[in-house]
Write a protein that holds these residues in place. Structure first.
Motif, PDB file in Angstrom:
ATOM      1  N   ILE A  60       0.853  -1.160   0.133  1.00 53.64           N
ATOM      2  CA  ILE A  60      -0.009   0.100   0.100  1.00 53.64           C
ATOM      3  C   ILE A  60       0.739   1.138  -0.126  1.00 53.64           C
ATOM      4  O   ILE A  60       1.570   1.550   0.965  1.00 53.64           O
ATOM      5  N   VAL A  61       1.180   1.750  -1.153  1.00 51.41           N
ATOM      6  CA  VAL A  61       2.210   2.770  -1.275  1.00 51.41           C
ATOM      7  C   VAL A  61       1.630   4.205  -0.912  1.00 51.41           C
ATOM      8  O   VAL A  61       0.785   4.654  -1.180  1.00 51.41           O
ATOM      9  N   THR A  62       2.445   4.713   0.007  1.00 53.89           N
ATOM     10  CA  THR A  62       1.947   6.114   0.797  1.00 53.89           C
ATOM     11  C   THR A  62       2.593   7.065   0.140  1.00 53.89           C
ATOM     12  O   THR A  62       2.306   8.280   0.536  1.00 53.89           O
ATOM     13  N   GLY A  63       3.818   7.010  -0.687  1.00 55.26           N
ATOM     14  CA  GLY A  63       4.439   8.049  -1.153  1.00 55.26           C
ATOM     15  C   GLY A  63       5.760   7.549  -1.888  1.00 55.26           C
ATOM     16  O   GLY A  63       5.998   6.299  -1.973  1.00 55.26           O
ATOM     17  N   VAL A  64       6.700   8.557  -2.553  1.00 56.25           N
ATOM     18  CA  VAL A  64       7.621   8.150  -3.136  1.00 56.25           C
ATOM     19  C   VAL A  64       8.745   9.182  -2.633  1.00 56.25           C
ATOM     20  O   VAL A  64       8.768  10.334  -2.385  1.00 56.25           O
ATOM     21  N   GLN A  65       9.939   8.390  -2.413  1.00 56.08           N
ATOM     22  CA  GLN A  65      11.155   9.128  -1.985  1.00 56.08           C
ATOM     23  C   GLN A  65      11.588  10.268  -2.856  1.00 56.08           C
ATOM     24  O   GLN A  65      11.491  10.438  -4.066  1.00 56.08           O
ATOM     25  N   GLY A  66      12.148  11.403  -2.193  1.00 51.57           N
ATOM     26  CA  GLY A  66      12.795  12.349  -2.974  1.00 51.57           C
ATOM     27  C   GLY A  66      14.109  11.707  -3.743  1.00 51.57           C
ATOM     28  O   GLY A  66      14.836  10.917  -3.463  1.00 51.57           O
ATOM     29  N   MET A  67      14.320  12.659  -5.031  1.00 51.52           N
ATOM     30  CA  MET A  67      15.413  11.932  -5.885  1.00 51.52           C
ATOM     31  C   MET A  67      15.880  13.108  -6.866  1.00 51.52           C
ATOM     32  O   MET A  67      15.057  14.025  -7.230  1.00 51.52           O
ATOM     33  N   ARG A  68      17.180  13.082  -7.055  1.00 46.19           N
ATOM     34  CA  ARG A  68      17.795  14.121  -7.987  1.00 46.19           C
ATOM     35  C   ARG A  68      18.828  13.492  -8.907  1.00 46.19           C
ATOM     36  O   ARG A  68      19.476  12.520  -8.620  1.00 46.19           O
ATOM     37  N   TRP A  69      18.837  13.948 -10.062  1.00 44.99           N
ATOM     38  CA  TRP A  69      19.830  13.524 -11.060  1.00 44.99           C
ATOM     39  C   TRP A  69      20.821  14.519 -11.463  1.00 44.99           C
ATOM     40  O   TRP A  69      20.557  15.859 -11.450  1.00 44.99           O
ATOM     41  N   TYR A  70      22.200  14.187 -11.556  1.00 46.42           N
ATOM     42  CA  TYR A  70      23.214  15.203 -12.072  1.00 46.42           C
ATOM     43  C   TYR A  70      23.942  14.404 -13.351  1.00 46.42           C
ATOM     44  O   TYR A  70      23.980  13.489 -13.552  1.00 46.42           O
ATOM     45  N   GLU A  71      24.447  15.398 -13.928  1.00 47.86           N
ATOM     46  CA  GLU A  71      25.504  15.284 -15.252  1.00 47.86           C
ATOM     47  C   GLU A  71      26.513  16.059 -15.119  1.00 47.86           C
ATOM     48  O   GLU A  71      26.531  16.907 -14.745  1.00 47.86           O
ATOM     49  N   VAL A  72      27.676  14.954 -14.905  1.00 46.55           N
ATOM     50  CA  VAL A  72      28.919  15.491 -14.731  1.00 46.55           C
ATOM     51  C   VAL A  72      29.912  15.411 -16.128  1.00 46.55           C
ATOM     52  O   VAL A  72      30.012  14.335 -16.558  1.00 46.55           O
ATOM     53  N   THR A  73      30.697  16.533 -16.370  1.00 44.99           N
ATOM     54  CA  THR A  73      31.622  16.313 -17.236  1.00 44.99           C
ATOM     55  C   THR A  73      33.104  16.847 -16.841  1.00 44.99           C
ATOM     56  O   THR A  73      33.171  17.987 -16.301  1.00 44.99           O
ATOM     57  N   LEU A  74      33.967  16.211 -16.999  1.00 47.86           N
ATOM     58  CA  LEU A  74      35.369  16.176 -16.581  1.00 47.86           C
ATOM     59  C   LEU A  74      36.281  16.555 -17.804  1.00 47.86           C
ATOM     60  O   LEU A  74      36.189  15.587 -18.857  1.00 47.86           O
ATOM     61  N   ARG A  75      36.985  17.547 -18.027  1.00 46.96           N
ATOM     62  CA  ARG A  75      37.828  17.794 -19.038  1.00 46.96           C
ATOM     63  C   ARG A  75      39.246  17.960 -18.806  1.00 46.96           C
ATOM     64  O   ARG A  75      39.593  18.997 -18.033  1.00 46.96           O
ATOM     65  N   GLY A  76      40.257  17.218 -19.127  1.00 46.82           N
ATOM     66  CA  GLY A  76      41.611  17.113 -18.912  1.00 46.82           C
ATOM     67  C   GLY A  76      42.215  17.437 -20.438  1.00 46.82           C
ATOM     68  O   GLY A  76      42.250  18.098 -21.152  1.00 46.82           O
TER      69      GLY A  76
END
Length: 420
Positions: free
Chosen positions: A215-231
Motif C-alpha cells: 500500500i504505497v504511501t509516497g515516493v522518496q525524493g530524488m535528484r539526477w546530475y550530469e558531470v563532465t570532466l575535461r583534461g
C-alpha cells in the motif's frame, strides 16, 4: 443476475488473471531480448509496435483510444455521467535498454485487465474510466525520467520535452514524429478525478516479508546530475604521471565519493553512478574527457539536499586539485511525494476485503504517480518481484501476485467511483 451490474456496490467481480498473464507474455515480444527481457526504448519502432497493440486491445474491450501532443495514450471507457472527470489508471510500456517484462508494463496491462473486466461484466461506472500509457517514463533515452507525465502535471513545458536529445543527438520531437504518435491535444489539457498505478515493488521488502500487496504511501525524493570532466588526451607511454591531466582518474575518485556520501547519510539514502562515457576510450591514450551521471535518493528531501551539497564540494575540490575543468549540473529534481489519504485507504480496504497480506510502503523508485499526485488524488499498488530485482532482463514476478494487484486496482477504482 441481470446482464448489467449496478454501479451502487463494488461487488465481487475479479479480473481474468490468465488473460492478463498472456498479455504480459505477448507484449514482451516487442523488443524481446535473448535473455528473456525487453529492450523497448521510448519512441523507437518497438515502442510503436506495442502502442499499436495497446490501441487494438483497448478498442476490443469497448474503449476509445487517443493520444496527446507528446504521445501519451488514453483509453477511455464512458461513464453514466460522462461529463465527469475520469478516474484514471496508468503506467508505461517503455523499458530500460536491458529491461524486464514487468516494470511499468503490469500497470498498463493490469489497467487493461480492469477495463476488460468492466466490459465483460457490463459493469457501469458513474465516472469515465481511463487507462494511460505514459511516454518516456524510464528516462533512459531522453532524460529525465517521467518526462511526459511531468509535462502533463505542469512540472516541465511541452517545448522542453520536444527539445530533449538522446545521446545520439536525436530530438524527442523528431523521434515522436517518426513513430506517428504525435497528437493534437496539448499535453495536460485533460481532466483527472483520481489516479492509481499498479507496479512491481522494484525492491525486496514485500517478498522478504511474504506480503502480496504494498500500500504505497509516497515516493522518496530524488535528484539526477550530469558531470563532465575535461583534461587532456595524451600518449600513455610518453606522458609522465606527474604531468597528466587524466579525467578518468578524477572521475573515479568522484564516483567513489558518491558511494561514500550515500553510506554516510544512511540508512535510507542511496547514491548511484549508472552511466559513464570515457573519451577517447583507447587503451594507450590518457583519457581527456569523462561524462557520467549521478543519482541521489532519500525519503527526506533534507538528506538529498545534504548529499548534493557534499558532492558539489568534493567534486569541485577534486577537479581543482587535478587541474581539470568541471561541468556539474542538476538535471532533475523530484521532491518526496505523499499520496492522497483517501486513495491510500481505498487500496488498503481493497486488499483487506480480498484477503491479501499487505503492508504500507514508500516507493524507492520514481513513477508517473509522483507527478500525478501534484494535480489529482493519487496512490499506488505494489506487488513483489523476485529478489527485488528490476531494470534487469531477469526481472520476475508471479502470476498470482500480478493478478492480486490488478484485483486491488479494480476494487480501488470502483470504490473511488462511488466515493467521489
Amino acid at each position: 443476475m441481470s446482464t448489467q451490474q449496478s454501479s451502487g456496490a463494488v461487488g465481487n467481480i475479479i479480473v481474468d488473471g490468465q488473460k492478463l498473464w498472456d498479455d504480459i507474455l505477448e507484449t514482451a515480444k516487442f523488443g524481446g531480448t535473448a535473455k528473456g527481457g525487453i529492450k523497448r526504448l521510448t519512441l523507437t519502432q518497438e515502442d510503436r509496435q506495442v502502442r499499436d497493440w495497446f490501441t487494438k486491445a483497448c478498442e476490443a474491450v469497448g474503449c476509445s483510444v487517443s493520444y496527446d501532443s507528446l504521445g501519451n495514450q488514453f483509453a477511455r471507457r464512458p461513464g453514466t455521467d460522462d461529463a465527469l472527470a475520469p478516474i484514471t489508471m496508468g503506467s508505461h510500456l517503455d523499458t530500460q535498454p536491458t529491461g524486464g517484462k514487468f516494470d511499468g508494463i503490469i500497470g498498463v496491462l493490469g489497467g487493461l485487465a480492469v477495463l476488460r473486466t468492466l466490459h465483460e461484466t457490463k459493469r457501469e461506472t458513474r465516472h469515465p474510466i481511463e487507462l494511460i500509457n505514459w511516454t518516456n517514463e524510464e528516462g533512459s533515452r531522453f532524460a529525465p525520467a517521467m518526462l511526459c507525465s511531468g509535462v502533463f502535471a505542469g512540472v516541465f513545458t511541452e517545448q522542453e520535452a520536444l527539445d530533449k536529445k538522446d545521446r545520439e543527438g536525436i530530438r524527442f520531437e523528431d523521434a515522436l514524429n517518426g513513430i506517428g504518435y504525435r497528437g493534437v491535444a496539448p499535453c495536460g489539457d485533460h481532466p483527472v478525478a483520481a489516479y492509481f498505478e499498479l507496479h512491481i515493488e522494484q525492491g525486496p521488502i514485500l517478498e522478504a516479508e511474504h506480503q502480496t500487496i504494498g500500500i504505497v504511501t509516497g515516493v522518496q525524493g530524488m535528484r539526477w546530475y550530469e558531470v563532465t570532466l575535461r583534461g587532456q588526451d595524451a600518449h600513455a607511454g610518453s606522458t609522465p604521471m606527474r604531468m597528466r591531466a587524466d579525467a578518468l582518474v578524477t572521475a573515479a575518485r568522484m564516483i567513489d565519493a558518491v558511494q561514500k556520501i550515500a553510506l554516510e547519510n544512511g540508512p535510507d539514502a542511496v547514491g548511484t553512478v549508472g552511466l559513464i562515457e570515457n573519451t577517447p576510450n583507447s587503451r594507450n591514450v590518457v583519457p581527456g574527457e569523462v561524462f557520467f551521471t549521478v543519482d541521489f535518493r532519500d525519503p527526506d528531501d533534507g538528506v538529498v539536499q545534504k548529499m548534493e551539497e557534499t558532492f558539489y564540494r568534493i567534486a569541485n575540490d577534486l577537479a581543482e586539485k587535478a587541474g581539470l575543468t568541471l561541468e556539474l549540473a542538476r538535471v532533475w529534481d523530484s521532491p518526496a511525494v505523499h499520496f492522497d489519504a483517501e486513495c491510500i485507504a481505498s487500496v488498503r480496504r481493497s486488499a483487506e476485503t480480498l484477503g491479501y497480506p499487505a503492508r504500507a510502503i514508500v516507493s524507492g523508485a520514481g513513477h508517473d504517480a509522483a507527478y500525478m499526485a501534484r494535480i489529482a488524488p493519487t496512490s499506488m499498488i505494489f506487488v513483489p518481484c523476485a529478489g527485488g530485482l528490476s531494470h534487469n532482463e531477469a526481472e520476475s514476478a508471479e502470476s498470482d501476485d500480478v493478478t492480486a494487484g490488478a484485483n486491488v486496482l479494480l476494487r480501488a477504482v470502483l470504490e473511488t467511483d462511488m466515493r467521489l
